[in-house]
Design a protein around this motif. Structure first.
Motif, PDB file in Angstrom:
ATOM      1  N   CYS A   6       4.646  -0.991 -16.297  1.00  0.00           N
ATOM      2  CA  CYS A   6       4.619  -0.326 -14.998  1.00  0.00           C
ATOM      3  C   CYS A   6       3.656   0.860 -15.050  1.00  0.00           C
ATOM      4  O   CYS A   6       3.562   1.561 -16.050  1.00  0.00           O
ATOM      5  N   TYR A  12       3.859   3.530 -13.177  1.00  0.00           N
ATOM      6  CA  TYR A  12       4.559   4.768 -12.867  1.00  0.00           C
ATOM      7  C   TYR A  12       5.746   4.975 -13.786  1.00  0.00           C
ATOM      8  O   TYR A  12       6.273   4.041 -14.373  1.00  0.00           O
ATOM      9  N   THR A  58      10.084   3.422 -13.685  1.00  0.00           N
ATOM     10  CA  THR A  58       9.603   2.129 -13.199  1.00  0.00           C
ATOM     11  C   THR A  58       9.990   1.954 -11.729  1.00  0.00           C
ATOM     12  O   THR A  58      10.876   2.636 -11.219  1.00  0.00           O
ATOM     13  N   CYS A  59       9.338   1.030 -11.066  1.00  0.00           N
ATOM     14  CA  CYS A  59       9.588   0.819  -9.634  1.00  0.00           C
ATOM     15  C   CYS A  59      11.034   0.404  -9.368  1.00  0.00           C
ATOM     16  O   CYS A  59      11.631   0.835  -8.389  1.00  0.00           O
ATOM     17  N   SER A  60      11.604  -0.419 -10.241  1.00  0.00           N
ATOM     18  CA  SER A  60      12.990  -0.839 -10.015  1.00  0.00           C
ATOM     19  C   SER A  60      13.961   0.325 -10.240  1.00  0.00           C
ATOM     20  O   SER A  60      14.920   0.486  -9.489  1.00  0.00           O
ATOM     21  N   TYR A  65      13.179   3.458  -9.800  1.00  0.00           N
ATOM     22  CA  TYR A  65      12.914   4.326  -8.654  1.00  0.00           C
ATOM     23  C   TYR A  65      13.693   3.829  -7.437  1.00  0.00           C
ATOM     24  O   TYR A  65      14.316   4.607  -6.718  1.00  0.00           O
ATOM     25  N   ALA A  66      13.669   2.498  -7.199  1.00  0.00           N
ATOM     26  CA  ALA A  66      14.368   1.927  -6.054  1.00  0.00           C
ATOM     27  C   ALA A  66      15.867   2.165  -6.159  1.00  0.00           C
ATOM     28  O   ALA A  66      16.519   2.535  -5.169  1.00  0.00           O
ATOM     29  N   ALA A 102      11.497   3.124  -1.534  1.00  0.00           N
ATOM     30  CA  ALA A 102      11.226   2.057  -2.503  1.00  0.00           C
ATOM     31  C   ALA A 102      10.053   1.197  -2.039  1.00  0.00           C
ATOM     32  O   ALA A 102       9.183   0.834  -2.840  1.00  0.00           O
ATOM     33  N   ARG A 119       6.815   3.048  -2.609  1.00  0.00           N
ATOM     34  CA  ARG A 119       6.479   3.090  -4.030  1.00  0.00           C
ATOM     35  C   ARG A 119       5.896   1.762  -4.493  1.00  0.00           C
ATOM     36  O   ARG A 119       4.890   1.711  -5.192  1.00  0.00           O
ATOM     37  N   ILE A 120       6.524   0.648  -4.110  1.00  0.00           N
ATOM     38  CA  ILE A 120       6.033  -0.672  -4.513  1.00  0.00           C
ATOM     39  C   ILE A 120       4.669  -0.936  -3.892  1.00  0.00           C
ATOM     40  O   ILE A 120       3.801  -1.540  -4.529  1.00  0.00           O
ATOM     41  N   ARG A 150       2.377   1.234  -3.414  1.00  0.00           N
ATOM     42  CA  ARG A 150       1.380   2.022  -4.161  1.00  0.00           C
ATOM     43  C   ARG A 150       1.082   1.439  -5.536  1.00  0.00           C
ATOM     44  O   ARG A 150       0.149   1.876  -6.205  1.00  0.00           O
ATOM     45  N   CYS A 151       1.872   0.490  -5.974  1.00  0.00           N
ATOM     46  CA  CYS A 151       1.732  -0.058  -7.323  1.00  0.00           C
ATOM     47  C   CYS A 151       0.745  -1.225  -7.311  1.00  0.00           C
ATOM     48  O   CYS A 151       1.128  -2.386  -7.156  1.00  0.00           O
TER      49      CYS A 151
END
Length: 81
Positions: A27, A29, A32-34, A36-37, A53, A56-57, A59-60
């Motif tokens: 990841c 960031y 991690t995105c999960s 973060y969510a 969430a 954020r996803i 932006r990834c």
């Protein structure tokens, strides 16, 4: 976590359990995105947590940013100026 946020978090939990080990730990960031969510849903509820969430996803991607990107504090927890 509210009941609606818990229901919305089920696909994230399934991803972390089933797909994340196969995708790998690369990841862009931190967290991690999960993660973060999950934190966004817990701290902000279903509606705002889903929006955070999603942002954020979105932006990834290869041309997006990277680094430390924490979940923002709820408005009532922010220090007053």
């Amino acid at each position: 976590m509210s009941p609606a946020a818990f229901v919305i978090s089920l696909p994230v939990r399934a991803y972390r359990l089933l797909l994340s080990p196969w995708v790998g730990f690369n990841c862009r960031y931190q967290p991690t995105c999960s993660a973060y969510a999950m934190e966004a849903l817990e701290r902000h509820g279903a509606l705002r947590g889903s929006w955070l969430a999603f942002r954020r996803i979105a932006r990834c991607h290869p041309f997006g940013g990277s680094g430390y990107d924490p979940v923002p504090a709820p408005k009532d927890d922010r220090p007053r100026r």
